[in-house]
Design a protein around this motif. Structure first.
Motif, PDB file in Angstrom:
ATOM      1  N   THR A  96       0.687  -1.106   0.009  1.00  0.00           N
ATOM      2  CA  THR A  96      -0.128   0.089   0.009  1.00  0.00           C
ATOM      3  C   THR A  96       0.717   1.019   0.109  1.00  0.00           C
ATOM      4  N   GLU A  97       1.742   1.201   0.859  1.00  0.00           N
ATOM      5  CA  GLU A  97       2.711   2.359   0.935  1.00  0.00           C
ATOM      6  C   GLU A  97       3.461   2.762  -0.565  1.00  0.00           C
ATOM      7  N   ARG A  98       4.060   1.454  -1.145  1.00  0.00           N
ATOM      8  CA  ARG A  98       4.797   1.677  -2.185  1.00  0.00           C
ATOM      9  C   ARG A  98       3.830   2.077  -3.507  1.00  0.00           C
ATOM     10  N   LEU A  99       2.504   1.587  -3.621  1.00  0.00           N
ATOM     11  CA  LEU A  99       1.471   1.930  -4.684  1.00  0.00           C
ATOM     12  C   LEU A  99       1.008   3.629  -4.206  1.00  0.00           C
ATOM     13  N   ASP A 100       1.139   4.009  -3.264  1.00  0.00           N
ATOM     14  CA  ASP A 100       0.731   5.283  -2.873  1.00  0.00           C
ATOM     15  C   ASP A 100       1.674   6.257  -3.471  1.00  0.00           C
ATOM     16  N   ARG A 101       3.049   5.852  -3.316  1.00  0.00           N
ATOM     17  CA  ARG A 101       4.195   6.661  -3.514  1.00  0.00           C
ATOM     18  C   ARG A 101       4.116   6.701  -5.178  1.00  0.00           C
ATOM     19  N   LEU A 102       4.024   5.212  -5.877  1.00  0.00           N
ATOM     20  CA  LEU A 102       3.647   5.486  -7.236  1.00  0.00           C
ATOM     21  C   LEU A 102       2.546   6.235  -7.730  1.00  0.00           C
ATOM     22  N   ALA A 103       1.530   6.181  -7.147  1.00  0.00           N
ATOM     23  CA  ALA A 103       0.421   6.982  -7.503  1.00  0.00           C
ATOM     24  C   ALA A 103       0.688   8.466  -7.387  1.00  0.00           C
ATOM     25  N   ALA A 104       1.329   8.962  -6.378  1.00  0.00           N
ATOM     26  CA  ALA A 104       1.709  10.572  -6.426  1.00  0.00           C
ATOM     27  C   ALA A 104       2.749  10.639  -7.355  1.00  0.00           C
TER      28      ALA A 104
END
Length: 136
Positions: A96-104
């Motif tokens: 979740t943390e990695r995907l949030d950073r990718l989305a940002a």
């Protein structure tokens, strides 16, 4: 203790890996207890095959057997699945943390076009057409 937990997780995930075993657990979810023959009834496999699946589930601690007279009843034991859920929750947080950073990152990129149909593809060089050799 860690090795015991690893072995327990291995057994749980191995038991859950098979679709027939997951279907058996799903049937038990809505019932207090089912006899082996009632549990096996909707499956297109032999009773000995169902017994083998139940042995795997039992070894993983996901079901218990209770014998009353000649009838063996099977009950769902969901507690071991909580150990698997705890293990998965750690990785859910990680992803979740990695995907949030990718989305940002994607949202911050000015040239990003979310529609693949309108996105410009990189230009490709055209190859020259082969020329036919003339016979002399």
């Amino acid at each position: 203790m860690v090795k015991y937990q690893e072995a327990e997780l291995n057994d749980i995930f191995a038991a859950l890996a098979d679709p027939t075993r997951r279907a058996l657990l799903a049937r038990l979810e809505g019932e207090d207890a089912l006899s082996i023959s009632a549990l096996a009834q909707p499956f297109d496999v032999s009773l000995p095959a169902v017994m083998k699946h139940l042995n795997v589930l039992s070894d993983a601690g996901l079901v218990t057997r209770e014998k009353t007279g000649r009838t063996v009843s099977i009950r769902l034991q969901a507690k071991p699945m909580s150990h698997a859920m705890e293990w998965l929750a750690r990785y859910e947080h990680f992803w979740t943390e990695r995907l949030d950073r990718l989305a940002a990152f994607v949202e911050a990129t000015p040239d990003a076009d979310p529609d693949p149909e309108t996105a410009k593809s990189p230009k490709r060089r055209k190859r020259p057409k082969p020329t036919a050799k003339k016979a002399l």
